[in-house]
Scaffold this active site. Structure first.
Site, short mmCIF file in Angstrom:
data_model
loop_
_atom_site.label_atom_id
_atom_site.label_comp_id
_atom_site.label_asym_id
_atom_site.label_seq_id
_atom_site.Cartn_x
_atom_site.Cartn_y
_atom_site.Cartn_z
NE ARG A 235 -38.75 41.55 -1.59
CZ ARG A 235 -39.96 42.06 -1.34
NH1 ARG A 235 -40.07 43.13 -0.57
NH2 ARG A 235 -41.03 41.53 -1.87
CG HIS B 96 -15.02 21.96 2.32
ND1 HIS B 96 -15.10 23.04 1.46
CD2 HIS B 96 -15.23 22.46 3.55
CE1 HIS B 96 -15.33 24.14 2.16
NE2 HIS B 96 -15.42 23.82 3.43
CE LYS C 92 -17.48 33.43 0.80
NZ LYS C 92 -16.46 32.40 0.55
NE ARG D 89 -15.22 36.37 1.07
CZ ARG D 89 -16.21 36.88 1.76
NH1 ARG D 89 -16.85 37.93 1.30
NH2 ARG D 89 -16.56 36.37 2.93
CD GLU E 57 -14.98 32.68 -2.80
OE1 GLU E 57 -15.32 32.94 -1.63
OE2 GLU E 57 -14.76 31.54 -3.20
CG HIS F 272 -11.32 26.24 3.33
ND1 HIS F 272 -10.14 26.78 3.79
CD2 HIS F 272 -12.28 26.68 4.18
CE1 HIS F 272 -10.38 27.51 4.87
NE2 HIS F 272 -11.67 27.47 5.13
CG HIS G 15 -14.31 24.31 8.78
ND1 HIS G 15 -14.50 23.89 7.49
CD2 HIS G 15 -13.79 25.56 8.70
CE1 HIS G 15 -14.13 24.85 6.66
NE2 HIS G 15 -13.69 25.87 7.36
CG ASN H 195 -12.39 29.25 0.03
OD1 ASN H 195 -12.96 29.17 1.10
ND2 ASN H 195 -12.89 29.91 -1.00
CD GLU I 104 -10.56 28.78 8.79
OE1 GLU I 104 -9.95 29.34 7.86
OE2 GLU I 104 -11.41 27.88 8.59
CE LYS J 71 -13.71 36.52 5.71
NZ LYS J 71 -14.45 35.37 6.20
P1 NAD Z 1 -19.65 26.37 16.30
O1 NAD Z 1 -20.45 27.55 16.03
O2 NAD Z 1 -20.31 25.04 16.21
O3 NAD Z 1 -18.98 26.51 17.73
C1 NAD Z 1 -18.17 25.48 18.21
C2 NAD Z 1 -18.62 24.99 19.59
O4 NAD Z 1 -18.21 25.93 20.57
C3 NAD Z 1 -20.13 24.87 19.74
O5 NAD Z 1 -20.42 23.75 20.55
C4 NAD Z 1 -20.50 26.15 20.46
O6 NAD Z 1 -21.70 26.06 21.18
C5 NAD Z 1 -19.33 26.31 21.38
N1 NAD Z 1 -19.03 27.66 21.82
C6 NAD Z 1 -19.11 28.80 21.11
N2 NAD Z 1 -18.59 29.81 21.81
C7 NAD Z 1 -18.21 29.31 23.00
C8 NAD Z 1 -17.58 29.86 24.13
N3 NAD Z 1 -17.19 31.13 24.17
N4 NAD Z 1 -17.35 29.06 25.20
C9 NAD Z 1 -17.68 27.74 25.15
N5 NAD Z 1 -18.24 27.16 24.09
C10 NAD Z 1 -18.49 27.94 23.03
O7 NAD Z 1 -18.37 26.28 15.33
P2 NAD Z 1 -17.36 27.39 14.77
O8 NAD Z 1 -16.07 26.68 14.62
O9 NAD Z 1 -17.42 28.64 15.54
O10 NAD Z 1 -17.95 27.70 13.33
C11 NAD Z 1 -18.07 26.70 12.36
C12 NAD Z 1 -19.11 27.13 11.34
O11 NAD Z 1 -18.67 28.34 10.74
C13 NAD Z 1 -19.34 26.14 10.23
O12 NAD Z 1 -20.71 25.98 10.04
C14 NAD Z 1 -18.69 26.81 9.02
O13 NAD Z 1 -19.34 26.45 7.82
C15 NAD Z 1 -18.88 28.25 9.35
N6 NAD Z 1 -17.91 29.16 8.70
C16 NAD Z 1 -18.40 30.23 8.05
C17 NAD Z 1 -17.54 31.14 7.47
C18 NAD Z 1 -18.08 32.37 6.80
O14 NAD Z 1 -17.33 33.08 6.15
N7 NAD Z 1 -19.35 32.66 6.98
C19 NAD Z 1 -16.17 30.95 7.55
C20 NAD Z 1 -15.69 29.83 8.24
C21 NAD Z 1 -16.58 28.94 8.82
N1 GLY Z 2 -14.17 31.84 4.85
C1 GLY Z 2 -13.92 32.26 3.51
C2 GLY Z 2 -14.54 33.56 3.15
O1 GLY Z 2 -15.12 34.24 3.96
O2 GLY Z 2 -14.49 33.94 2.02
#
Ligand code: NAD
Ligand code: GLY
Length: 366
Positions: A124, A255, A146, A244, A240, A251, A268, A248, A188, A230
């Site tokens: 939990r 999306h 998130k 918050r 949100e 987005h 993304h 987006n 972003e 942020k």
């Molecule tokens: P990702 O995690 O897929 O990383 C992108 C690529 O870079 C991958 O191939 C990874 O292995 C590689 N990589 C990571 N660090 C590296 C480094 N230092 N050197 C070389 N390669 C490296 O993608 P991302 O863009 O980091 O994240 C996208 C994800 O984040 C999506 O799933 C999205 O939904 C999520 N997201 C979440 C939030 C949130 O608030 N939680 C906000 C925005 C996006």
């Molecule tokens: N990426 C949008 C949020 O964290 O609310």
């Protein structure tokens, strides 16, 4: 805010769940920054097969002094699934981790969201340490709590709010990030300037060449300013219910592009970049921002090496895809738009014909 060794530290002000964000070169090696943050138990360090060979040993050394088990998952959004989530839970349960354990997420947003959701669920809720290694994760996904995995029906459909105990954003790790991923993170960063801070936007316009060259000072400054913006929004509206949603910007459009292009085709951040141009165009057609402001948005997005037009999708298909957005309430689309540069609002009042016109015009000629 900045120490002589280049460390920038800030806090997400959430009362007894407040936590620090440390940004700068080499912070992944700074065990001292974690001294007051981590519970006393074991650590499960979760990463992927791309990031682990680069940074896993550094992270493990920083966490030394406690039992550290590792789990290395396949790389990619395609693995942000309930199955991978199950693998993290299996590692925790079969490793006999207790409630005083910590899940450490080393990687981009995929690993952060996935390991974060496992930390939210195991017994939990156990501690989560975010060790983001992409620009996107350092400015966005590691901050704010998130967590989620994807479902075949939609992205991030299953998840939880679960704040980390600390975020260590080591800017040195960005040196190995592919250019396309780096640019996606810049989308972003631009977003924060557009929605919240006209001064930051102007700073980004001046420093975009340095940011593209990954100059350490400007990069750390951009990350820290993004996290600070942020953090303020999250402290005000963690779940949100209101403000918050501004995070987006672009987005809802983005999306839809990701979905219609087929997940994985567009990053993304690339889709969000076009989405921000579409939001700016919509804001302009509503009479809110001037033509010169719209031109500034286009030119900054383009200067960051990001696309400014969508593929040639039918506007009606885009609108249907946008209807799956989590901000839809009572069947009504709610869009983040710009009153002025640096001041965003959520609006449910965009005429359908105006929106179809934007979707039609912000497209690449096929
Ligand atoms: P990702 O995690 O897929 O990383 C992108 C690529 O870079 C991958 O191939 C990874 O292995 C590689 N990589 C990571 N660090 C590296 C480094 N230092 N050197 C070389 N390669 C490296 O993608 P991302 O863009 O980091 O994240 C996208 C994800 O984040 C999506 O799933 C999205 O939904 C999520 N997201 C979440 C939030 C949130 O608030 N939680 C906000 C925005 C996006
Ligand atoms: N990426 C949008 C949020 O964290 O609310």
């Amino acid at each position: 805010m900045k120490t002589p060794d280049g460390l920038r530290s800030l806090r997400v002000g959430l009362g007894d769940r407040a936590y620090p964000i440390h940004v700068g070169p080499g912070v992944l090696s700074r065990a001292d920054l974690l001294a007051d943050c981590l519970p006393g138990g074991d650590v499960l360090l979760v990463s992927n097969e791309t990031v682990a060979p680069l940074y896993l040993e550094t992270a493990r050394a920083t966490l030394a002094g406690r039992r550290v088990e590792t789990l290395v998952l396949p790389d990619g959004e395609a693995y942000k699934t309930l199955e991978s989530f199950g693998r993290v839970l299996d590692a925790l349960a079969s490793g006999r981790f207790h409630r005083d354990c910590c899940v450490a997420a080393l990687g981009g947003g995929v690993i952060g969201d996935l390991a974060g959701f496992a930390a939210a669920s195991y017994q939990r809720g156990v501690a989560l340490l975010q060790l983001p290694t992409t620009l996107l994760a350092q400015v966005d996904s590691s901050v704010g709590g998130k967590t989620a995995v994807n479902h075949p029906v939609g992205k991030n459909l299953i998840g939880a709010f679960h704040q980390p105990v600390a975020v260590l954003a080591d800017t040195d790790t960005l040196a190995t990030l592919p250019a396309r991923e780096y640019a996606a993170g810049l989308a972003e960063v631009i977003k924060y300037g557009l929605i919240l801070d006209a001064d930051f936007l102007a700073w980004l316009e001046r420093h975009m060449p340095a940011l593209l060259a990954r100059a350490p000072g400007p990069v750390a400054e951009a990350i820290a300013r993004s996290c600070d913006l942020k953090a303020r929004v999250v402290a005000e509206d963690e779940r949100e219910h209101g403000r918050r949603a501004l995070l987006n910007l672009g987005h809802t459009f983005g999306h839809a592009i990701e979905a219609l292009a087929g997940y994985g085709e567009w990053l993304h951040g690339e889709a969000v970049a076009v989405g921000m141009v579409m939001a700016a165009e919509t804001s302009h057609r509503l009479g809110w921002i001037a033509a010169a402001d719209l031109a500034r948005v286009r030119s900054l997005v383009s200067a960051a090496g990001l696309p400014v037009a969508a593929p040639d999708f039918a506007p009606e298909a885009m609108l249907t895809a946008m209807g799956m957005d989590k901000k839809v309430i009572g069947g009504r689309l709610r869009l983040v738009l710009l009153r002025t540069l640096g001041d965003a609002v959520v609006s449910a009042d965009v005429p359908r014909e105006l929106l179809l016109g934007v979707l039609s015009d912000v497209r690449r000629a096929s």
